[in-house]
Design an enzyme around this catalytic site. Structure first.
Site, short mmCIF file in Angstrom:
data_model
loop_
_atom_site.label_atom_id
_atom_site.label_comp_id
_atom_site.label_asym_id
_atom_site.label_seq_id
_atom_site.Cartn_x
_atom_site.Cartn_y
_atom_site.Cartn_z
CG LEU A 64 -2.01 -1.14 1.17
CD1 LEU A 64 -2.91 -1.07 2.40
CD2 LEU A 64 -2.87 -1.10 -0.10
CG ASN A 95 8.39 -3.65 0.62
OD1 ASN A 95 7.18 -3.59 0.84
ND2 ASN A 95 8.87 -3.98 -0.56
CG HIS A 233 6.26 -13.59 -4.56
ND1 HIS A 233 7.46 -14.20 -4.36
CD2 HIS A 233 6.33 -12.40 -3.93
CE1 HIS A 233 8.23 -13.41 -3.63
NE2 HIS A 233 7.55 -12.31 -3.36
CG ASN A 279 12.08 -9.97 -7.46
OD1 ASN A 279 12.45 -11.06 -7.91
ND2 ASN A 279 12.68 -9.38 -6.45
CG ASP A 306 3.96 -9.16 -4.93
OD1 ASP A 306 4.00 -8.16 -4.19
OD2 ASP A 306 4.98 -9.73 -5.34
CG HIS A 310 6.58 0.48 -9.08
ND1 HIS A 310 7.34 0.81 -7.98
CD2 HIS A 310 6.58 -0.87 -9.14
CE1 HIS A 310 7.80 -0.30 -7.42
NE2 HIS A 310 7.34 -1.34 -8.09
CG PHE A 324 11.80 -6.25 -9.74
CD1 PHE A 324 11.89 -7.18 -10.76
CD2 PHE A 324 12.97 -5.81 -9.13
CE1 PHE A 324 13.13 -7.67 -11.16
CE2 PHE A 324 14.20 -6.30 -9.52
CZ PHE A 324 14.29 -7.22 -10.54
ZN LIG Z 1 8.25 -10.53 -2.59
ZN LIG Z 2 5.61 -8.24 -2.51
#
Ligand SMILES: [Zn+2]
Ligand SMILES: [Zn+2]
Length: 428
Positions: A64, A95, A233, A279, A306, A310, A324
């Protein structure tokens, strides 16, 4: 309390495999009743003839971007996009900038969500401080603050000792660890799968061994520590085999793959298409077949988007420089109830299981079911609507999707979270 009666809807409830035409009565935040010809005076009525109702989708892997990267997405725009996609519960990765690696940061996300989100938001806490891969983050304190899992997603944890200690701690607090399996020494930031496409484009390739080696290590450590591990993933055929092997040995492991690995191969990266740069990278048809086999036999438990927003300018760079990730909230259901379900050869109700109760159970969330007395998180779906994917109409702040222009079938008619309509077209 306002009551809402949804009449003559086809209910698809994957957890109980209940598939029938019925009425659903929502009372405040709760499902009051499910049954034929419910008669309630004073309730608002929806004639849902021809529509489907199923539990709100649970997406256990999304980004988010708040705090710190609000030009890509915010908790407000991301959850609005989720609602438009029929997703009522979002698990967001740590992240951000700075990363969510403390109880204060968890509280910040929860407080922001409380004020600005239109679906349920559950934050994941980082596994290491600053996501540097060196020092363990305060797992217990983050769990107490409301983190639902621990993950350095975006980075593979390269230090096996750090990973083992984190698993030991997470096991004490019954916290699942969500693993981003990548050996960075092998991937070296390579933008596409190692193989025909990396040769064609003349760029460095990312080998599937980067994923399989880390998956093996994490499963070995999970077996040793008794931690609950979720591999996210999954993209490579051999990863499915390894998970299958350790599941048979009784290791507490679950796994997901993403819709793009089930619908695209590395051919989509041709012509330097950065909107197919993800990725782990998109791989080959052979890998894809193995993912479907893994879903059918339960080696892969569920599907998560996922969702990785961007900005246009970030993606509008050379293949090796572009970041990615692709967005996924608003394309999830039409892909699931279209090409993915068809290729599996299963009924819609079984495909829906992978994005509802199975996702929730993988990381111990109480969500993904539609039952009497339960929370009124549900989707009304028009299975017959033509749906040409148009990224310009997305509620997400970002547009980085490889599915633009795809002709699919089916559309979210309305989404309800705790009985409140958070998305709906004008007729509802
Ligand atoms: Zn990941
Ligand atoms: Zn992720």
């Amino acid at each position: 309390m306002t009551q809402l009666l949804i009449q003559n809807v086809r209910l698809l409830e994957p957890a109980s495999m209940d598939d029938r035409v019925t009425d659903i009565l929502i009372d405040g935040e709760t499902i009051r009743d499910i049954g034929p010809s419910l008669n309630t005076k004073g309730a608002d009525l929806i004639d849902a003839n021809g529509l489907w109702a199923f539990p709100g989708v649970v997406d256990i892997h999304a980004h988010l971007r708040e705090p710190g990267q609000e030009s890509k997405e915010t908790i407000a725009t991301g959850t609005r996009s989720a609602a438009a996609g029929g997703i009522t519960t979002v698990v967001c990765m740590a992240n951000t900038a700075p990363p969510v690696d403390s109880p204060t940061a968890i509280e910040f996300v929860l407080e922001r969500a409380e004020r600005t989100a239109c679906v349920h938001v559950h934050p994941v806490g980082a596994l290491t401080k600053g996501m540097q891969g060196k020092e363990m983050a305060p797992i217990g304190a983050m769990a107490e603050a409301g983190a639902v899992a621990i993950s350095d997603d975006g980075c593979g944890v390269m230090d096996s000792y750090v990973m083992m200690r984190a698993m030991e701690y997470a096991a004490v607090f019954d916290m699942p660890i969500i693993s981003h399996c990548e050996d960075h020494n092998l991937t070296a930031n390579a933008p596409v799968n190692l193989g025909k496409m990396s040769t064609t484009l003349g760029v460095t390739g990312s080998p599937r061994e980067a994923e399989t080696i880390q998956t093996s290590r994490d499963l070995i450590l999970a077996r040793k520590t008794g931690a609950q591990l979720h591999i996210s993933h999954v993209s490579a055929a051999e990863t499915v085999d390894i998970i299958r092997f350790y599941k048979a040995k009784g290791v507490k492991v679950t796994a997901d793959t993403a819709p793009h690995y089930l619908t695209l191969t590395d051919e989509a990266t041709d012509h330097f298409n950065t909107n197919a740069k993800v990725n782990p990278p998109l791989r080959t048809l052979e890998d894809q077949e193995a993912l479907y086999e893994g879903l059918r036999d339960g080696s892969i438990d569920c599907i998560a988007t996922d969702h990785s927003p961007h900005t246009f300018s970030e993606k509008d760079q050379q293949m090796s420089a572009a970041p990615f990730g692709i967005i996924g909230f608003e394309t999830l259901l039409p892909l699931m109830l279209g090409p993915i379900q068809q290729r599996c050869g299963l009924d819609p109700i079984e495909a829906l299981g992978w994005i509802t109760y199975k996702s929730a159970r993988a990381i111990n969330l109480d969500a993904g079911e539609l039952k009497i007395g339960g929370r009124a998180d549900l989707v009304l779906w028009n299975p017959d609507a033509e749906n040409v994917i148009d990224a310009e109409t997305f509620y997400s702040k970002s547009r980085n999707t490889p599915f633009n222009g795809w002709k699919l079938k089916g559309r979210v008619k309305a989404t309800y979270v705790s009985g409140r309509r958070v998305h709906g077209d004008s007729e509802i």
